[in-house]
Enzyme design. Structure first.
Site, PDB file in Angstrom:
ATOM      1  N   TYR A   1       0.857  -1.184   0.000  1.00 34.69           N
ATOM      2  CA  TYR A   1       0.000   0.000   0.000  1.00 34.69           C
ATOM      3  C   TYR A   1       0.894   1.236   0.000  1.00 34.69           C
ATOM      4  CZ  TYR A   1      -3.901  -3.010   1.582  1.00 34.69           C
ATOM      5  OH  TYR A   1      -4.862  -3.981   1.699  1.00 34.69           O
TER       6      TYR A   1
ATOM      7  N   LEU B   1     -18.563  -1.418   2.536  1.00 31.40           N
ATOM      8  CA  LEU B   1     -19.353  -0.358   1.906  1.00 31.40           C
ATOM      9  C   LEU B   1     -19.189  -0.362   0.387  1.00 31.40           C
ATOM     10  CD1 LEU B   1     -18.865   2.620   4.400  1.00 31.40           C
ATOM     11  CD2 LEU B   1     -20.709   0.933   4.289  1.00 31.40           C
TER      12      LEU B   1
END
Length: 331
Positions: free
Chosen positions: A56, A206
């Site tokens: 990341y 989500l």
């Protein structure tokens, strides 16, 4: 905040975890100071599970986490690290490496960036098709014996691979996408993890913002935003998926909660063996998401949610075709 235990052999962690990926990568620019403040606010709220990856931001995310943890007791955080994804200097993906020697090298660099002597959960981010899972898990098991890793996890693998991995060493948890729009895990993978006593850390709860309640169809995505190439965010699919989100919003409004809170609560309600990972990059979004822990869903709520967003209703795959082909969990 309440707690849940990851499987029969894993650590006890907060009922909701925090995923840090978006603070460094994949969703466009982020405010580093606000990201660090968000991690600290999560810790103050009782969140212990912090999920990162060595790829990341090519190490940036681990260094950001190190900064956020300064002045905190090491045992206040359960640090979960994914490894193995290769990237070039421009940030492009360059394959995957889960060879035993690579596993140990990746961890050595992660420990230095994180400023710690151990990682609580260490997991390959994907299955390396060139390396038997037994070899990868065996290498991590040696790191467990040496004290550098506490628990072994998996990510985005199918039931057969889970069984093979668990035969080598106890597996704490499987990290996999699970949301109202991504329910494939329910068919074969979740039954396998439950049979073997393996927990689930659910990311994408989500659906990368689709169920966050804040998405606008007019929002422009930068070239470095993953969603610019995601099938679920393409024009036709985006409209259909946002229609589902609006149907969910109506259910949420009737219960007096936000659509994001309802979507998170639904994942958490799927079982005590599941820990949803919240991908908030800001303190206000974090506060909204963490409130989902206190939502109790009734049978009537669950029926209304199912009617609003039925299984299989999502338009488009969760990744582009090439990435879908690389997922052992989708095989």
């Amino acid at each position: 905040m309440g707690t849940r235990t990851l499987g029969s052999t894993g650590p006890t962690v907060s009922a909701l975890g925090l995923g840090l990926m978006g603070m460094s990568d994949m969703y466009g620019p982020a405010d580093e100071a606000e990201s660090i403040a968000t991690v600290r606010a999560a810790l103050d709220a009782g969140v212990t599970l912090l999920d990162t990856g060595d790829f990341y931001g090519m190490g940036h995310n681990e260094m950001l986490l190190r900064e956020a943890l300064k002045g905190r007791a090491r045992d206040q955080a359960v640090i979960s690290v994914k490894f193995g994804a290769l990237r070039d200097p421009g940030g492009a993906w360059a394959g995957f490496d889960a060879r035993p020697a690579a596993v140990k090298t990746f961890l050595a660099y992660s420990l230095r960036r994180l400023g710690t002597d151990h990682v609580d959960i260490y997991r390959p981010a994907r299955l390396d098709p060139a390396v038997p899972i037994e070899d990868t898990i065996g290498a991590i098991a040696e790191l467990v014996q040496a004290g550098h890793v506490r628990h072994i996890g998996l990510s985005e693998v199918g039931a057969e691979t889970i069984r093979r991995a668990a035969a080598v060493h106890p597996i704490a948890d499987l990290q996999i996408e699970y949301s109202l729009l991504s329910r494939g895990v329910e068919r074969e993978i979740l039954p396998a993890t439950r049979e073997l006593g393996i927990g689930v850390t659910a990311y994408g709860v989500l659906s990368r913002g689709l169920l966050g309640g804040h998405w606008s169809p007019r929002r422009e995505l930068g070239a470095r935003d993953f969603r610019a190439t995601s099938p679920r965010f393409s024009d036709g699919n985006l409209r259909r998926n946002l229609d589902l989100a609006e149907r969910l919003r109506a259910v949420a409004a009737a219960k007096g909660v936000t659509v994001a809170q309802l979507a998170i609560a639904w994942v958490a309600d799927r079982g005590k063996d599941i820990v949803p990972l919240i991908g908030a990059r800001r303190r206000d979004r974090l506060a909204e998401s963490l409130a989902a822990e206190f939502i109790k869903l009734t049978p009537g709520d669950l029926t209304a949610i199912e009617q609003a967003v039925p299984d299989g209703a999502a338009a488009g795959d969760r990744y582009a075709l090439a990435q879908m082909r690389s997922l052992d969990s989708e095989a």
